[in-house]
Scaffold this motif. Structure first.
Motif, PDB file in Angstrom:
ATOM      1  N   ALA A   1       0.837  -1.228  -0.015  1.00 39.66           N
ATOM      2  CA  ALA A   1       0.072   0.031   0.081  1.00 39.66           C
ATOM      3  C   ALA A   1       0.994   1.275  -0.038  1.00 39.66           C
ATOM      4  O   ALA A   1       0.679   2.117  -0.833  1.00 39.66           O
ATOM      5  CB  ALA A   1      -1.014  -0.062   1.284  1.00 39.66           C
ATOM      6  N   GLY A   2       1.987   1.325   0.872  1.00 49.14           N
ATOM      7  CA  GLY A   2       2.788   2.317   1.051  1.00 49.14           C
ATOM      8  C   GLY A   2       3.571   2.550  -0.642  1.00 49.14           C
ATOM      9  O   GLY A   2       3.776   3.653  -0.961  1.00 49.14           O
ATOM     10  N   SER A   3       3.827   1.463  -1.269  1.00 46.98           N
ATOM     11  CA  SER A   3       4.549   1.478  -2.301  1.00 46.98           C
ATOM     12  C   SER A   3       3.688   2.059  -3.834  1.00 46.98           C
ATOM     13  O   SER A   3       4.124   2.837  -4.369  1.00 46.98           O
ATOM     14  CB  SER A   3       5.081  -0.138  -2.874  1.00 46.98           C
ATOM     15  N   LEU A   4       2.262   1.848  -3.609  1.00 45.97           N
ATOM     16  CA  LEU A   4       1.249   2.372  -4.640  1.00 45.97           C
ATOM     17  C   LEU A   4       1.397   3.958  -4.472  1.00 45.97           C
ATOM     18  O   LEU A   4       1.345   4.698  -5.431  1.00 45.97           O
ATOM     19  CB  LEU A   4       0.054   2.041  -4.177  1.00 45.97           C
ATOM     20  N   LEU A   5       1.612   4.490  -3.177  1.00 45.10           N
ATOM     21  CA  LEU A   5       1.577   5.760  -2.963  1.00 45.10           C
ATOM     22  C   LEU A   5       2.960   6.370  -3.672  1.00 45.10           C
ATOM     23  O   LEU A   5       3.324   7.765  -3.831  1.00 45.10           O
ATOM     24  CB  LEU A   5       1.133   6.477  -1.885  1.00 45.10           C
ATOM     25  N   SER A   6       4.062   5.637  -3.443  1.00 47.03           N
ATOM     26  CA  SER A   6       5.642   6.037  -3.555  1.00 47.03           C
ATOM     27  C   SER A   6       5.893   6.706  -4.831  1.00 47.03           C
ATOM     28  O   SER A   6       6.487   8.069  -4.949  1.00 47.03           O
ATOM     29  CB  SER A   6       6.390   4.927  -3.550  1.00 47.03           C
ATOM     30  N   GLN A   7       5.420   5.984  -5.865  1.00 49.23           N
ATOM     31  CA  GLN A   7       5.888   6.643  -7.212  1.00 49.23           C
ATOM     32  C   GLN A   7       5.228   7.752  -7.643  1.00 49.23           C
ATOM     33  O   GLN A   7       6.165   8.652  -8.037  1.00 49.23           O
ATOM     34  CB  GLN A   7       5.562   5.457  -8.318  1.00 49.23           C
ATOM     35  N   PRO A   8       4.048   8.161  -7.734  1.00 47.18           N
ATOM     36  CA  PRO A   8       3.582   9.429  -7.870  1.00 47.18           C
ATOM     37  C   PRO A   8       4.002  10.437  -7.177  1.00 47.18           C
ATOM     38  O   PRO A   8       4.384  11.465  -7.558  1.00 47.18           O
ATOM     39  CB  PRO A   8       2.058   9.376  -7.772  1.00 47.18           C
ATOM     40  N   LEU A   9       4.127  10.401  -5.996  1.00 50.72           N
ATOM     41  CA  LEU A   9       4.572  11.309  -5.053  1.00 50.72           C
ATOM     42  C   LEU A   9       6.055  11.483  -5.237  1.00 50.72           C
ATOM     43  O   LEU A   9       6.404  12.838  -5.452  1.00 50.72           O
ATOM     44  CB  LEU A   9       4.563  10.744  -3.536  1.00 50.72           C
ATOM     45  N   ALA A  10       6.803  10.695  -5.532  1.00 46.47           N
ATOM     46  CA  ALA A  10       8.475  10.685  -5.814  1.00 46.47           C
ATOM     47  C   ALA A  10       8.595  11.549  -7.204  1.00 46.47           C
ATOM     48  O   ALA A  10       9.503  12.305  -7.302  1.00 46.47           O
ATOM     49  CB  ALA A  10       9.095   9.394  -6.002  1.00 46.47           C
TER      50      ALA A  10
END
Length: 397
Positions: free
Chosen positions: A67-76
Motif C-alpha cells: 500500500a505504501g509502494s502504491l503511493l510512492s511513485q506518483p509522490l516521488a
C-alpha cells in the motif's frame, strides 16, 4: 578475421564510453545500493522466524508495504520535479536508511506495521528521480544504453547482495538492516557530492499529476508497462509455487535454474545494449514483450528442471531486450520539466503489479498451470500489440 566484437578496446568504448561522469556516479551509487539490498528479499523469513509472526499476519504486514509502494511513485515523481532530482534521490535514500533501522528495532505488531508502510513509501522514491536524471544528463541517442547499464548494475548488485544476505541472515538479521541502511546512506552521499542538480526552473514545473494523466500516449504506455509488470512479477510470486508445488521440483533445482536469469543478464546485457539502443524503441519494446510472453507461455509445458531452464532463457532474452527501452520511451514522451512525474506514473505500474500479480496469479494457478501460463503469455502478447499501436505516436514525439 577480426570483428568489431573481437576488438576489445573498441567494444569497451562502445559499451561503456561516451557517457558523462555524473551518470557513472549515479551508476556506482545504484550498484552500491543494490549490493546492500538484503532486507526485502528476506522480509517474510524475518517476520515469521525472528519476530514469531503467524504466516497470515506476516502476509498482512507485507500487504501494508504494498500500500505504501502504491503511493510512492506518483509522490516521488512530483518531488523530483518540484524540489529536484538530486534532493529527492538523496532524501529518499536517507529516509529509507532511517526506516530500515526503525524496522529492525521494532518488536510490536503496531510499530512493525507502521515501519513497513513507511518503508514501502520511501524505499523506491529514488526511481523517478534516477530516471529523470538519466534523461537530463544523457543525450537521446545514448539513453537506451544508459538505462540498460543501470538495469545491469541493479541485477549485478542484487545477485551479489542476495548471496551475501543469505549467509548474514544465518548470523543474525540485524546485520541485514545495518548493511542495507549503510548502503542507502552511501548512495545518498555519492549522488549529493558527484551529481549536479538538473531540475528545470520552478515556474516551469507548476501543475499537478493530472498533467501527466491527460497525456493519452503516456497513459497507454503505462498500461503496456502494467502488462509487462504483471507478467514479470510472476517470477517472484507464482513461478516458484508452480514449480515446487504443482510440478514437484526440488527447491535446489529451482534455484539453480533461476540463477540462469541473473547470469545471462550480467553477461549478455552490456554486450547488446548499445546495438539495441540504435533500434526503434517501440518496435524493440514490442519484440522484447513478445519474447517474454513466449517464454512464460511455454512454462505451461514444463515438467523438468531442463524445461524450466529453457523457458527462463527465453523470457530472460525478452527481459534483456526491453531493459533500457522503457526509460527511453518515458524520456521521449515527457517534457523536460515533467520527467519526474512521467517516470513516477511508469513506476506506478510496477507498484500496482506487486499487489495485483499475486492475486491474479494465485487465482489462475488454482484453476491450473495451463490457465496461469497461457493467460500470462497472452497478456504479454496484448502488451506487445499495444506497444506497436503506440509506436507512431511515440515516434512523432
Amino acid at each position: 578475421m577480426s570483428t568489431p566484437l573481437m576488438d576489445k578496446p573498441g567494444f569497451l568504448r562502445s559499451a561503456l564510453g561516451g557517457l558523462p561522469r555524473p551518470f557513472w556516479a549515479l551508476w556506482s551509487g545504484t550498484l552500491v545500493n543494490r549490493l546492500g539490498t538484503m532486507v526485502m528479499p528476506f522480509t517474510g523469513v524475518y517476520l515469521t522466524q525472528e519476530r514469531g509472526m503467524p504466516v497470515a499476519a506476516a502476509g498482512a504486514v507485507m500487504a501494508v508495504f504494498g500500500a505504501g509502494s502504491l503511493l510512492s511513485q506518483p509522490l516521488a515523481g512530483v518531488l523530483a520535479d518540484r524540489i529536484g532530482r538530486r534532493a529527492t534521490l538523496a532524501g529518499g535514500m536517507l529516509a529509507t536508511a532511517a526506516v530500515m533501522l526503525w524496522l529492525g528495532a521494532s518488536t510490536s505488531l503496531t510499530t512493525i506495521t507502521a515501519a513497513m508502510f513507511l518503508l514501502g513509501l520511501v524505499i523506491d522514491v529514488y526511481r523517478p528521480a534516477s530516471s529523470a536524471l538519466v534523461a537530463d544528463l544523457v543525450s537521446p541517442e545514448e539513453r537506451p544504453r544508459a538505462y540498460g547499464l543501470l538495469f545491469w548494475a541493479i541485477n549485478l548488485g542484487y545477485a551479489l547482495g542476495m548471496t551475501v544476505g543469505g549467509r548474514l541472515a544465518g548470523m543474525g538479521f540485524s546485520w541485514l538492516f545495518w548493511i542495507d541502511a549503510a548502503t542507502c546512506v552511501a548512495f545518498a552521499v555519492l549522488v549529493w557530492r558527484a551529481v549536479p542538480e538538473t531540475r528545470p526552473e520552478a515556474q516551469e514545473s507548476a501543475g499537478g499529476f493530472g498533467v501527466v494523466l491527460r497525456d493519452r500516449v503516456m497513459v497507454g504506455f503505462t498500461l503496456v508497462m502494467l502488462g509487462n509488470a504483471l507478467m514479470y512479477s510472476q517470477t517472484v510470486t507464482m513461478l516458484p509455487v508452480a514449480m515446487t508445488k504443482a510440478v514437484g521440483m526440488p527447491t535446489g533445482d529451482y534455484g539453480l535454474a533461476m540463477a540462469l536469469n541473473g547470469v545471462l543478464i550480467v553477461v549478455v546485457q552490456p554486450v547488446v545494449s548499445g546495438w539495441l539502443g540504435r533500434r526503434d524503441p517501440s518496435r524493440t519494446m514490442a519484440l522484447g514483450l513478445a519474447v517474454m510472453a513466449a517464454g512464460f507461455g511455454l512454462t505451461a509445458f514444463v515438467t523438468t528442471v531442463t524445461g524450466l531452464a529453457l523457458t527462463i532463457v527465453v523470457w530472460t532474452v525478452g527481459e534483456i531486450i526491453t531493459a533500457g527501452i522503457a526509460g527511453t520511451v518515458v524520456a521521449r514522451l515527457a517534457p523536460a520539466h515533467l520527467r519526474g512525474r512521467y517516470a513516477g506514473l511508469s513506476g506506478f505500474a510496477w507498484s500496482a503489479s506487486s499487489v495485483l500479480a499475486p492475486l491474479l496469479g494465485g487465482t489462475l494457478l488454482g484453476v491450473g498451470p495451463e490457465a496461469l501460463w497461457f493467460t500470462i503469455g497472452g497478456l504479454g502478447l496484448v502488451s506487445a500489440a499495444g506497444m506497436l499501436a503506440l509506436g507512431p505516436a511515440v515516434r512523432r514525439r
